[in-house]
Design an enzyme around this catalytic site. Structure first.
Site, PDB file in Angstrom:
ATOM      1  N   LYS A 198     -69.475 -77.495  64.254  1.00 31.36           N
ATOM      2  CA  LYS A 198     -69.606 -76.569  62.994  1.00 31.36           C
ATOM      3  C   LYS A 198     -68.951 -75.188  63.546  1.00 31.36           C
ATOM      4  O   LYS A 198     -69.449 -74.463  64.451  1.00 31.36           O
ATOM      5  CB  LYS A 198     -70.936 -76.226  62.555  1.00 31.36           C
ATOM      6  CG  LYS A 198     -71.259 -75.054  61.457  1.00 31.36           C
ATOM      7  CD  LYS A 198     -72.579 -75.027  61.221  1.00 31.36           C
ATOM      8  CE  LYS A 198     -72.856 -73.834  60.000  1.00 31.36           C
ATOM      9  NZ  LYS A 198     -74.250 -73.687  59.607  1.00 31.36           N
ATOM     10  N   LYS A 251     -67.306 -79.128  60.232  1.00 32.45           N
ATOM     11  CA  LYS A 251     -67.384 -78.134  59.300  1.00 32.45           C
ATOM     12  C   LYS A 251     -66.501 -76.846  59.693  1.00 32.45           C
ATOM     13  O   LYS A 251     -66.960 -76.293  60.740  1.00 32.45           O
ATOM     14  CB  LYS A 251     -69.043 -77.814  58.978  1.00 32.45           C
ATOM     15  CG  LYS A 251     -68.982 -76.750  57.840  1.00 32.45           C
ATOM     16  CD  LYS A 251     -70.400 -76.423  57.430  1.00 32.45           C
ATOM     17  CE  LYS A 251     -70.753 -75.520  56.532  1.00 32.45           C
ATOM     18  NZ  LYS A 251     -72.214 -75.038  56.225  1.00 32.45           N
TER      19      LYS A 251
END
Length: 328
Positions: A198, A251
């Site tokens: 992320k 992400k």
């Protein structure tokens, strides 16, 4: 080997039926996970200004939305909680209390739609008064003391009926802490979808409006990944898999297709990608101005994510895509 004019690659493109038959990458409804924001109250449907078509929903409206999701054949939702501002505190108490907004929503969803896969985001940022994903001391985000609170949050979600938990905080060791906590309480079969890679991305702005999770000081670059780093993602994924993650995630998606491809090439495990709020907002804004064809651009973007190697795609376009696929 023969070349042009004997070899003509366009031969497989002229006929639309044949073109479809040899297509390498297909988006299917079973690939999609739909994010939902749940908040307190009744008959609440607060629009998110930067994300047209996305709302903060009270549980009664969440159930109506879930009915539509199920009707479209979307198999899973990813649930985010939006507590009342006055409930937030320094230690994220609303994240792990039994009557927290996510816990209530999970129970309601599983009662009405037992076949819907309910995944819960496990983080503290929506529930802390400072807006960071971990405990804070003197302006420093603390890693190790945060792990117990993340594990307690995950356990409370699973006890409420969540089918899967998805830690998104990016604290080192959180997958192991959650796995240990769940196993100790008899939830050995509950999988973990880890936000393994992320990034500290500028594409999260609309989400922070939707979830009320903007940090009140500083930023998240001390714990989320540097957008310049690709190889480091492989270390993050390897660590989370070693700690017990069952599915891993990259992400954002669209600016990190190279990372998705690297992860797919290196690891033989289910891979998810998050088509995040900023990506959604840009497409929506351009489409509303008539600058692009929304349907064609969305399908091209999602196809690129799957072509890069993602098995599952978390996207705010899930309902639109499911509807479009039904009409194909």
């Amino acid at each position: 080997m023969a070349g042009f004019p004997v070899v003509r690659l366009r031969r497989l493109r002229y006929n639309p039926v044949l073109r479809s038959m040899v297509r390498e990458t297909e988006i299917e409804v079973k690939d999609l996970i739909y994010p939902l924001f749940v908040t307190a109250g009744r008959d609440v449907k607060n629009p998110v200004p930067s994300m047209p078509g996305i709302y903060q929903l009270s549980i009664d409206n969440l159930l109506k939305e879930a009915e539509e999701v199920v009707g479209l054949g979307i198999p899973a939702v990813l649930l985010f909680g939006v507590p009342e501002p006055g409930e937030k505190d320094e230690v994220a108490t609303p994240a792990y209390v039994p009557e927290g907004i996510v816990q209530q929503a999970v129970r309601a969803l599983k009662k009405e739609f037992p076949g819907l896969l309910v995944i819960t985001d496990v983080c503290l940022c929506e529930y802390t008064s400072h807006g960071h994903c971990g405990l804070v001391d003197g302006g420093v985000i603390l890693n190790d003391p945060t792990l117990e609170l993340l594990a307690r949050t995950a356990l409370s979600h699973v006890e409420a009926g969540a089918d899967m938990v998805a830690p998104s905080d990016m604290m080192d060791g959180r997958v192991a802490a959650i796995r240990k906590k769940l196993d100790a309480h008899g939830f050995t079969e509950t999988p973990i979808l880890s936000y393994a890679a992320k990034y500290a991305s500028a594409f999260y702005g609309p989400f922070r409006e939707a979830a009320g999770s903007a940090p009140q000081f500083g930023d998240r670059r001390s714990y989320q990944m540097d957008p310049a780093n690709g190889r480091e993602a492989l270390r993050e994924v390897a660590q989370d898999l070693e700690e017990g993650a069952d599915i891993i995630m990259v992400k954002p998606a669209l600016s990190y297709l190279d990372v998705i491809r690297q992860v797919r090439n290196h690891f033989n495990c289910p891979l998810a990608a998050y088509n995040v709020s900023g990506e959604y907002a840009m497409i929506k804004a351009a489409a509303l101005h008539g600058w692009i064809s929304e349907r064609e651009v969305v399908m091209e973007v999602l196809t690129s994510i799957k072509r890069a190697g993602a098995d599952l795609i978390i996207t705010y376009f899930a309902k639109d895509v499911a509807g479009w696929l039904k009409t194909c």
